[in-house]
Design an enzyme around this catalytic site. Structure first.
Site, PDB file in Angstrom:
ATOM      1  N   ALA B 132       0.807  -1.211   0.000  1.00  0.00           N
ATOM      2  CA  ALA B 132       0.000   0.000   0.000  1.00  0.00           C
ATOM      3  C   ALA B 132       0.844   1.267   0.000  1.00  0.00           C
ATOM      4  O   ALA B 132       0.333   2.357  -0.255  1.00  0.00           O
ATOM      5  CB  ALA B 132      -0.938  -0.001   1.203  1.00  0.00           C
ATOM      6  N   HIS B 228      -0.887   6.715   4.968  1.00  0.00           N
ATOM      7  CA  HIS B 228       0.323   6.133   5.548  1.00  0.00           C
ATOM      8  C   HIS B 228       1.420   7.178   5.437  1.00  0.00           C
ATOM      9  O   HIS B 228       1.683   7.666   4.338  1.00  0.00           O
ATOM     10  CB  HIS B 228       0.743   4.882   4.789  1.00  0.00           C
ATOM     11  CG  HIS B 228      -0.311   3.824   4.752  1.00  0.00           C
ATOM     12  ND1 HIS B 228      -0.619   3.055   5.835  1.00  0.00           N
ATOM     13  CD2 HIS B 228      -1.132   3.418   3.754  1.00  0.00           C
ATOM     14  CE1 HIS B 228      -1.590   2.210   5.517  1.00  0.00           C
ATOM     15  NE2 HIS B 228      -1.927   2.410   4.260  1.00  0.00           N
TER      16      HIS B 228
END
Lengths: 275, 275
Positions: B132, B228
Site C-alpha cells: 500500500a 500512511h
C-alpha cells in the site's frame, strides 16, 4: 554466487565495490570491469590493491565483447551517458540484464527505443534503479492505472549548479534566497541540464513520461545537501516524497543513495529476500 | 510468456486478474489458482465467466502440489496470514519465487525464519512488494548502511478500526478529532492489530526491523481514505513519504495500491523494462 559486470570505473563503481566488500557474505564468483583502454593498467592496480577480495576472479578489459563472453548474471552501467549509447544496446541484445545508473540518457527517445528493442531481442531486462530518490516503486505501480499528475523539484546549493546553463542565467555566487533556475518538462530539463537529469528521468520513466512530468530545478543558498521532492496525484492515490541527501564523508559529489540503490539491485539478485 | 500461480481468490486476486486482463499484451501461458476445496467449483465458474482470456490454460485446485507441478515462473500469495504459514515454505523450498502480499505474517519471527530457510534451500526468492505504500526501494537501500531511525503513522477513518482492539479502548463512533489508538513497535502493532499490520511489517522488514520501527495507529474522523506516512533518518539521507489512498470505486476495503504493487512485480518479470 553471482557473476557481475561493471561498466565504468569512476566514483560510483569504486564506492559500489567498497560497499560490496562490506555487504557480501561470500565473494562474487566473477567480476568483469569494463574501462577505457588508457585506464586499464591503473584499474588493474587499484583492483589488485583495494578490491582483490570482492570476487574470486577478476577480469579488467576495455573490450565489451570480453564482458559478454564472461556471461555475467547482471551488468551494471555506471559510466555516463556515452557508455549507455555505446555499449548497452549490445549488452542487452546479447541477453544480459543491465542496471543503468545513467538514467538521464533515456531522455533521448531514439536511444530509449534502441534499448527497449535490444532488451526485447535479447530477452534481457533493462533495470532502472530508484537512484538518488525513492518511491519509484509506488509511482511505477500507479502508472498502470494512468491519469498521473507528477511535479518534481530538484533543489541543490548554488555551487552544485556551477558549470551548467544556470551560470549563464544568473550569478550563482550572489543568490540570497531559493531561486528557480529551470521550470519545464522533464524532457527539457534533461536537455538543458544533462548532468542533473537522472532523477527527473527516473520519475518520468516510472510515471507520467518525459513531456508530462513537470520539473523545477532550484538553487538554494540555504540547502545543505541535495533535496529531491515530488508529488503524484492520480485517481487511486496521491503522495509526496521529500528526500534530503546528507553530506557524505569522502565524496560530497557522488550521490551515495544512488550507489546504495544499485547495490540493492545486486543483493536482490543474490539473497533469498527481495525487498 | 509467463506461468503464474496465485494462492487465494479473494478481493486482491480478483482485482489483480481484472487488471491483468487490461494490462497484459498477451495472455499468460498458464495460470494456477489455489483456493479452498469448498470454493473450487465456484472459482471455476468465475474463472470461466470473467477471466477466461487471462491465460491460455487455467488450473483451479485446492492442492498446493498441483501448483508446484505446474512449474510457475512466479507465485503470488494473496490469501492471508494462515496461507503463508500453510503453503509458502513448501512453495519456496520447491524453488518457486513468491510474492507475499500478507507481509504482516512475517512479524512472527519463527515463520519468517522458516520462510528464509525455505527460500535458501530452494534457491528461490521471497519477494516483498511495496504494497500500500512506496519508498520501500529507498528504505531497503539505506538499510545496507544502517543506523536507521524510522517512524510510521497509519491513519484511517474510525470505522476502519471497528472490530479491532481499538473498539475496546474507545468509542470509535464518537471521536471528534484525530486520536492515537496505538503507539509502540511494529512488532507490537502486528500482534495487536494483525489485520492492519502489512504496512508496518513492510517498513520494518525493509528498514530498522520490527523492534526499532516506531509505529502509531490513528483514528481520524476527518480522514477520507487511508493515510500512511513515515519518516526515515540515517547518516546518508532523511526522507518523508505520505501516501493517501483515494476511495476506489467498487471496493473501498481493498487497498488498491497493494494490488497495483503486485501487478508491478508481475510485469517486471514479463516486460523488458524493470522499474
Amino acid at each position: 554466487m553471482i557473476r557481475l559486470g561493471i561498466i565504468g570505473f569512476g566514483n560510483i563503481s569504486t564506492t559500489l565495490l567498497t560497499l560490496l566488500k562490506d555487504v557480501l557474505e561470500d565473494p562474487l564468483e566473477h567480476l568483469t570491469i569494463v574501462c577505457r583502454p588508457e585506464y586499464e593498467s591503473q584499474v588493474n592496480q587499484i583492483m589488485r590493491e583495494d578490491f582483490n577480495d570482492v570476487a574470486l576472479e577478476n577480469s579488467i578489459t576495455s573490450n565489451i565483447e570480453t564482458l559478454i563472453n564472461n556471461k555475467p548474471n547482471l551488468v551494471v552501467e555506471c559510466a555516463g551517458h556515452d557508455a549507455v549509447t555505446e555499449h548497452i544496446p549490445q549488452v542487452l541484445s546479447a541477453g544480459f540484464d543491465t542496471v543503468v545508473a545513467s538514467v538521464g540518457a533515456l531522455a533521448d527517445a531514439a536511444l530509449a527505443d534502441s534499448l527497449y528493442d535490444a532488451a526485447h531481442k535479447g530477452k534481457a531486462r533493462l533495470i532502472i534503479p530508484a537512484g538518488a530518490i525513492g518511491g519509484v516503486d509506488l509511482l511505477a505501480s500507479l502508472k498502470k492505472h494512468g491519469k498521473l499528475e507528477v511535479s518534481y523539484r530538484g533543489i541543490k546549493p548554488p555551487a552544485a549548479w556551477s558549470g551548467t546553463l544556470a551560470d549563464k542565467l544568473m550569478n550563482l555566487d550572489h543568490l540570497s534566497e531559493e531561486t528557480v533556475i529551470f521550470s519545464g518538462s522533464a524532457r527539457e530539463a534533461a536537455s538543458n541540464y544533462p548532468k542533473n537529469a537522472n532523477v527527473a528521468a527516473t520519475i518520468a520513466l516510472a510515471g507520467a513520461g518525459f513531456e508530462a512530468t513537470k520539473t523545477e530545478l532550484v538553487a538554494d543558498p540555504n540547502a545543505t545537501g541535495n533535496i529531491h521532492e515530488y508529488s503524484v496525484n492520480c485517481p487511486l492515490a496521491h503522495y509526496t516524497l521529500r528526500v534530503e541527501s546528507l553530506p557524505s564523508s569522502g565524496n560530497s559529489k557522488t550521490s551515495v543513495t544512488t550507489v546504495y540503490s544499485i547495490m540493492r539491485e545486486i543483493t536482490n539478485r543474490i539473497g533469498p529476500i527481495v525487498i
